[in-house]
Design a protein around this motif. Structure first.
Motif, PDB file in Angstrom:
ATOM      1  N   GLY A 113      -9.194  22.420   5.657  1.00  0.00           N
ATOM      2  CA  GLY A 113      -8.347  22.410   4.299  1.00  0.00           C
ATOM      3  C   GLY A 113      -7.192  21.442   4.265  1.00  0.00           C
ATOM      4  O   GLY A 113      -7.243  20.608   3.266  1.00  0.00           O
ATOM      5  N   LEU A 114      -6.451  21.505   5.486  1.00  0.00           N
ATOM      6  CA  LEU A 114      -5.274  20.720   5.322  1.00  0.00           C
ATOM      7  C   LEU A 114      -5.591  19.219   5.339  1.00  0.00           C
ATOM      8  O   LEU A 114      -4.859  18.535   4.753  1.00  0.00           O
ATOM      9  N   SER A 115      -6.595  18.775   6.094  1.00  0.00           N
ATOM     10  CA  SER A 115      -6.875  17.362   5.889  1.00  0.00           C
ATOM     11  C   SER A 115      -7.114  16.865   4.504  1.00  0.00           C
ATOM     12  O   SER A 115      -6.819  15.833   4.264  1.00  0.00           O
ATOM     13  N   ARG A 116      -7.892  17.763   3.823  1.00  0.00           N
ATOM     14  CA  ARG A 116      -8.317  17.318   2.495  1.00  0.00           C
ATOM     15  C   ARG A 116      -7.024  17.408   1.503  1.00  0.00           C
ATOM     16  O   ARG A 116      -6.817  16.510   0.833  1.00  0.00           O
ATOM     17  N   TYR A 117      -5.893  18.255   2.024  1.00  0.00           N
ATOM     18  CA  TYR A 117      -4.686  18.269   1.114  1.00  0.00           C
ATOM     19  C   TYR A 117      -3.795  17.019   1.400  1.00  0.00           C
ATOM     20  O   TYR A 117      -3.344  16.215   0.650  1.00  0.00           O
ATOM     21  N   MET A 118      -3.881  16.621   2.863  1.00  0.00           N
ATOM     22  CA  MET A 118      -3.139  15.519   3.191  1.00  0.00           C
ATOM     23  C   MET A 118      -3.576  14.489   2.627  1.00  0.00           C
ATOM     24  O   MET A 118      -2.976  13.554   1.902  1.00  0.00           O
ATOM     25  N   ARG A 119      -4.944  14.392   2.487  1.00  0.00           N
ATOM     26  CA  ARG A 119      -5.572  13.015   1.865  1.00  0.00           C
ATOM     27  C   ARG A 119      -5.397  12.966   0.593  1.00  0.00           C
ATOM     28  O   ARG A 119      -4.865  11.842   0.021  1.00  0.00           O
ATOM     29  N   GLY A 120      -5.355  13.801  -0.170  1.00  0.00           N
ATOM     30  CA  GLY A 120      -4.930  13.863  -1.382  1.00  0.00           C
ATOM     31  C   GLY A 120      -3.565  13.492  -1.877  1.00  0.00           C
ATOM     32  O   GLY A 120      -3.167  12.729  -2.740  1.00  0.00           O
ATOM     33  N   SER A 121      -2.505  14.188  -1.054  1.00  0.00           N
ATOM     34  CA  SER A 121      -1.231  13.945  -1.205  1.00  0.00           C
ATOM     35  C   SER A 121      -0.702  12.547  -0.901  1.00  0.00           C
ATOM     36  O   SER A 121      -0.117  12.097  -1.647  1.00  0.00           O
ATOM     37  N   MET A 122      -1.637  12.187   0.139  1.00  0.00           N
ATOM     38  CA  MET A 122      -1.197  10.529   0.364  1.00  0.00           C
ATOM     39  C   MET A 122      -1.725   9.639  -0.645  1.00  0.00           C
ATOM     40  O   MET A 122      -1.039   8.648  -0.799  1.00  0.00           O
ATOM     41  N   ILE A 143       3.319   2.920   5.232  1.00  0.00           N
ATOM     42  CA  ILE A 143       2.590   4.395   5.325  1.00  0.00           C
ATOM     43  C   ILE A 143       3.390   5.409   5.879  1.00  0.00           C
ATOM     44  O   ILE A 143       3.579   6.580   5.309  1.00  0.00           O
ATOM     45  N   TYR A 144       3.707   5.075   7.228  1.00  0.00           N
ATOM     46  CA  TYR A 144       4.609   6.111   7.889  1.00  0.00           C
ATOM     47  C   TYR A 144       5.830   6.350   7.838  1.00  0.00           C
ATOM     48  O   TYR A 144       6.423   7.372   7.930  1.00  0.00           O
ATOM     49  N   VAL A 145       6.567   5.305   7.083  1.00  0.00           N
ATOM     50  CA  VAL A 145       8.190   5.455   7.019  1.00  0.00           C
ATOM     51  C   VAL A 145       8.170   6.014   5.419  1.00  0.00           C
ATOM     52  O   VAL A 145       8.840   6.851   5.226  1.00  0.00           O
ATOM     53  N   HIS A 146       7.699   5.034   4.611  1.00  0.00           N
ATOM     54  CA  HIS A 146       7.923   5.487   2.932  1.00  0.00           C
ATOM     55  C   HIS A 146       6.885   6.605   2.589  1.00  0.00           C
ATOM     56  O   HIS A 146       7.190   7.267   1.793  1.00  0.00           O
ATOM     57  N   GLY A 147       5.716   6.423   2.953  1.00  0.00           N
ATOM     58  CA  GLY A 147       4.800   7.261   2.395  1.00  0.00           C
ATOM     59  C   GLY A 147       4.638   8.621   3.151  1.00  0.00           C
ATOM     60  O   GLY A 147       4.892   9.692   1.964  1.00  0.00           O
ATOM     61  N   LEU A 148       4.769   8.702   4.315  1.00  0.00           N
ATOM     62  CA  LEU A 148       4.571  10.039   5.132  1.00  0.00           C
ATOM     63  C   LEU A 148       5.409  11.329   4.646  1.00  0.00           C
ATOM     64  O   LEU A 148       4.938  12.299   4.312  1.00  0.00           O
ATOM     65  N   ASP A 170       5.455   4.104  -7.503  1.00  0.00           N
ATOM     66  CA  ASP A 170       6.083   2.428  -7.758  1.00  0.00           C
ATOM     67  C   ASP A 170       6.822   2.124  -6.379  1.00  0.00           C
ATOM     68  O   ASP A 170       6.638   1.032  -6.015  1.00  0.00           O
ATOM     69  N   TYR A 171       7.448   3.244  -5.782  1.00  0.00           N
ATOM     70  CA  TYR A 171       8.321   2.652  -4.649  1.00  0.00           C
ATOM     71  C   TYR A 171       7.213   2.272  -3.322  1.00  0.00           C
ATOM     72  O   TYR A 171       7.973   1.436  -2.579  1.00  0.00           O
ATOM     73  N   MET A 172       6.019   2.498  -3.417  1.00  0.00           N
ATOM     74  CA  MET A 172       5.246   1.980  -2.332  1.00  0.00           C
ATOM     75  C   MET A 172       4.808   0.723  -2.658  1.00  0.00           C
ATOM     76  O   MET A 172       4.939  -0.475  -1.745  1.00  0.00           O
ATOM     77  N   THR A 173       4.675   0.111  -4.031  1.00  0.00           N
ATOM     78  CA  THR A 173       4.519  -0.974  -4.272  1.00  0.00           C
ATOM     79  C   THR A 173       5.709  -1.828  -4.068  1.00  0.00           C
ATOM     80  O   THR A 173       5.465  -2.944  -3.660  1.00  0.00           O
ATOM     81  N   THR A 174       6.690  -1.230  -4.365  1.00  0.00           N
ATOM     82  CA  THR A 174       8.143  -2.039  -4.165  1.00  0.00           C
ATOM     83  C   THR A 174       8.185  -2.583  -2.438  1.00  0.00           C
ATOM     84  O   THR A 174       8.245  -3.616  -2.284  1.00  0.00           O
ATOM     85  N   ALA A 175       7.952  -1.431  -1.718  1.00  0.00           N
ATOM     86  CA  ALA A 175       7.922  -1.555  -0.208  1.00  0.00           C
ATOM     87  C   ALA A 175       6.885  -2.681   0.117  1.00  0.00           C
ATOM     88  O   ALA A 175       7.068  -3.421   1.034  1.00  0.00           O
ATOM     89  N   ARG A 176       5.768  -2.715  -0.553  1.00  0.00           N
ATOM     90  CA  ARG A 176       4.768  -3.631  -0.371  1.00  0.00           C
ATOM     91  C   ARG A 176       5.114  -5.104  -0.418  1.00  0.00           C
ATOM     92  O   ARG A 176       5.004  -6.083   0.300  1.00  0.00           O
ATOM     93  N   SER A 177       5.817  -5.158  -1.641  1.00  0.00           N
ATOM     94  CA  SER A 177       6.173  -6.408  -2.066  1.00  0.00           C
ATOM     95  C   SER A 177       7.475  -6.971  -1.585  1.00  0.00           C
ATOM     96  O   SER A 177       7.631  -8.272  -1.635  1.00  0.00           O
ATOM     97  N   LYS A 178       8.208  -6.104  -0.749  1.00  0.00           N
ATOM     98  CA  LYS A 178       9.369  -6.640   0.359  1.00  0.00           C
ATOM     99  C   LYS A 178       8.687  -7.221   1.251  1.00  0.00           C
ATOM    100  O   LYS A 178       9.413  -7.749   2.213  1.00  0.00           O
ATOM    101  N   GLY A 179       7.333  -7.190   1.361  1.00  0.00           N
ATOM    102  CA  GLY A 179       6.685  -7.688   2.671  1.00  0.00           C
ATOM    103  C   GLY A 179       6.860  -6.904   3.902  1.00  0.00           C
ATOM    104  O   GLY A 179       6.631  -7.120   5.028  1.00  0.00           O
ATOM    105  N   GLU A 193      -1.816  10.305  -3.801  1.00  0.00           N
ATOM    106  CA  GLU A 193      -1.028  10.342  -4.831  1.00  0.00           C
ATOM    107  C   GLU A 193       0.321   9.566  -4.609  1.00  0.00           C
ATOM    108  O   GLU A 193       0.706   8.702  -5.269  1.00  0.00           O
ATOM    109  N   VAL A 194       0.557   9.716  -3.128  1.00  0.00           N
ATOM    110  CA  VAL A 194       2.028   8.898  -2.814  1.00  0.00           C
ATOM    111  C   VAL A 194       1.618   7.354  -2.850  1.00  0.00           C
ATOM    112  O   VAL A 194       2.442   6.337  -3.442  1.00  0.00           O
ATOM    113  N   ILE A 195       0.425   6.743  -2.437  1.00  0.00           N
ATOM    114  CA  ILE A 195       0.039   5.592  -2.206  1.00  0.00           C
ATOM    115  C   ILE A 195       0.282   4.664  -3.585  1.00  0.00           C
ATOM    116  O   ILE A 195       0.707   3.575  -3.933  1.00  0.00           O
TER     117      ILE A 195
END
Lengths: 323, 284
Positions: free
Chosen positions: A205-214, A237-242, A221-230, A216-218
């Motif tokens: 159950g929890l891994s399914r929810y974690m997958r869905g939640s992650m 994934i682990y600092v901004h996303g998790l 916009d802030y993830m795109t920003t982080a990626r474009s900052k290089g 959603e986060v990916i």
């Protein structure tokens, strides 16, 4: 922070009153006076026990007074005396059974977290890969697996077939003569299967929810920003996303606690573990009403405590709630 | 763009594959239950002292139990029990959930606050404890089991319906119905409910899966469907008592539960993917 705590405490108080009202209503479920039905179903009840019950629940008084009297005792952990032949106080009986149930539940909760979170993240990151597909199939099986059946299969395989793990109880014969380290190992060996079974469904159950939640986060916009900052993808994934992806997980953990506690009835019964779940099962089978009511109330209080922990966890992960 | 479109088509096909698989499993279950009197090789309650605990053979394809009853026949009849408990208890849960969720979403304010508090309280009680306690005070007839499972599992539906109603209640067609003097009940039943059914149906299908699991657990513990009436859970209970000598008693009924629950889950999840318009073009 102060208003947050006040609000949470108030909410908990209301929930506690609500739970006790529902539990109390169950006493009155049986048609007629509870004591009448007791005598019908349980001929062993002596007139003294019956008089005790009537007095304990104040059955001659109006319902509201009955509730007030009962709740006053419950708050003092006075749940009355068990109907069983030993006549011990209900709270004493619960107290000796509670720790093992708590240990098993906490251990399985930790295992669920340790496995489900990385699995969920990695299948979200590697979406549509073979790995993701395999875990998805695993999740569907885990969701559908009846815990008690898994327990039977494991007992059959490891206990009856391979003879490498004990299938019942907590201690082997001759436990008293073991050295300390032998005792620890013996108990751990007895606990492997019960903990595995109680964690199994939760991991799915929890891994399914974690997958869905992650996922959603990916998309945010802030993830795109982080990626474009290089930034490196691990850091993203682990600092901004998790941290953001964990928020809904904390809530779901809180919601899953009643299920875990309820499930302890099943695996404790299957593995003959002398915990609160098994005690509850026995009390239901022998219609030991004071014990049934006592455990029902304690189970609800445990759930409330779990919810409070989840709320605090939420506040720890999300600074916004602390304002 | 074409990439996205291909993806969308693939994902809907995949969703359909899930739905189809789940649907076939559920259909097989219905067939097994309906045809049990015709296709079951033996009377499911017929005790036979000469074939106690015999392993699967041509005479007894899935073996016999501790009273010599044919396991395959008992499992076919058990399908009917599983289906009826699943559908009736989820029917109860859905009706209660819709009523409570609709009241909260439609009337809002104090009603909403009170109702949602109640939902939170129900969610904080270990449901399995509650079910066992109620069964201790009543008795474990199949009707009580259906009622108790239904009355302890409506909370999810009520939350869904409330959320739908909150978003629907200020739509123009609802306001128009109100302005033309339609009663609250009419607006709720004829205008708002049909527009919020999709998530309710999905959650009902998933709810059946959960109800099947609860019933089998109760019967396994000996508090659910009582023998001689066959249920997958109570066959497994005999399996536990004969774990060392009769593997077939533990393996087959459990497999039936697993496949059934998986069938409902696949159907529910598949329907969710099909119904969810967010997934149609956006999902990669």
């Amino acid at each position: 922070m102060f208003t947050y705590l006040t609000k949470k405490t108030l909410e908990m108080l209301i929930t506690f009153v609500g739970i006790t009202v529902i539990s109390f209503a169950i006493i009155h479920l049986a048609p007629g006076k509870p004591t009448d039905v007791l005598t019908d179903l349980n001929p062993k009840i002596t007139p003294e026990a019956r008089a005790k019950l009537e007095k304990y629940y104040g059955l001659d008084k109006p319902v509201t007074t009955q509730y007030a009297l009962w709740i006053k005792r419950v708050v003092m952990l006075d749940f009355g005396e068990s109907f069983s032949s030993d006549h011990r106080p209900v709270w004493t009986k619960i107290k000796e059974r509670l720790p093992i149930t708590l240990y098993i539940n906490i251990a399985s909760l930790l295992i669920i977290l340790v496995i489900a979170i990385p699995v969920g993240i990695s299948s979200a990151v590697r979406r549509h890969s073979l790995y993701d597909k395999v875990t998805t199939v695993g999740v569907f099986i885990g969701f559908a697996m009846p815990g008690f059946w898994l327990a039977l299969l494991l007992m059959m395989f490891f206990g009856v077939h391979l003879h490498i793990l004990p299938v019942a109880g907590l201690k082997s014969a001759g436990f008293a003569d073991f050295t300390f380290s032998q005792k620890v190992i013996d108990i751990l060996r007895h606990l492997i299967l019960p903990i595995f079974v109680s964690a199994f469904g939760g991991v799915a159950g929890l891994s399914r929810y974690m997958r869905g939640s992650m996922l959603e986060v990916i998309r945010q916009d802030y993830m795109t920003t982080a990626r474009s900052k290089g930034l490196t993808s691990n850091r993203i994934i682990y600092v901004h996303g998790l941290r953001n992806a964990l928020l809904p997980i904390v809530t779901i953990l809180g919601l899953s606690i009643p299920g875990l506690i309820g499930g302890s009835v099943i695996f404790e019964q299957v593995f003959s573990i002398p915990g609160m779940g098994q005690l509850f099962y026995m009390s239901v089978m022998s219609r030991d009403y004071p014990l049934v009511m006592g455990i029902l109330t304690i189970g609800a209080v445990l759930t409330l405590a779990g919810n409070l922990l989840a709320d605090l966890g939420y506040a720890a992960v999300d600074p916004r709630t602390r304002r | 763009m074409t990439d996205m479109k291909t993806y969308a088509i693939i994902s809907r096909l995949k969703a359909n594959k899930m739905t189809v698989t789940g649907g076939i499993i559920v259909l097989c279950l219905f067939l097994a239950a309906a045809l049990a009197p015709l296709i079951a090789p033996y009377d499911p309650e017929a005790v036979n002292r000469h074939s106690v605990l015999s392993a699967p053979s041509r005479a007894h394809l899935l073996g016999t139990d501790d009273l010599g009853r044919d396991v395959l026949s008992r499992m076919l009849y058990g399908a009917g029990i599983s289906l009826s408990v699943g559908f009736v208890s989820v029917g109860i849960a859905t009706a209660v959930g819709i009523a409570i969720g609709a009241a909260a979403g439609y009337y809002g304010r104090a009603v909403d606050a009170a109702v949602m508090r109640f939902v939170d309280i129900m969610l904080s009680i270990p449901t399995f404890f509650l079910i066992l306690a109620v069964i201790a005070f009543l008795d474990s007839s199949i009707w009580n089991i259906m009622a108790v499972i239904g009355l302890t599992s409506w909370m999810g539906v009520s939350r869904l319906v409330r959320a739908e109603f909150l978003s629907l209640k200020n739509r123009e067609y609802v306001l128009a119905a109100k302005a033309s003097g339609a009663s609250d009940l009419r607006i709720i039943l004829l205008h708002m409910l049909p527009n919020s059914l999709a998530p309710v149906i999905i959650s009902a299908v998933l709810g059946i899966a959960a109800a099947v699991l609860v019933e089998s657990a109760l019967s396994f513990l000996g508090i659910g469907v009582q023998p001689p009436t066959p249920s997958w859970g109570n066959i497994l209970s005999a399996g536990k008592d004969n774990l060392e000598i009769a593997w077939w008693l533990s393996v087959f009924p459990g497999l039936a539960i697993l496949i059934t629950v998986m069938g409902y889950n696949l159907l529910g999840e598949g329907l969710r993917d099909i119904f969810d318009p967010r997934l149609w073009d956006e999902r990669s």
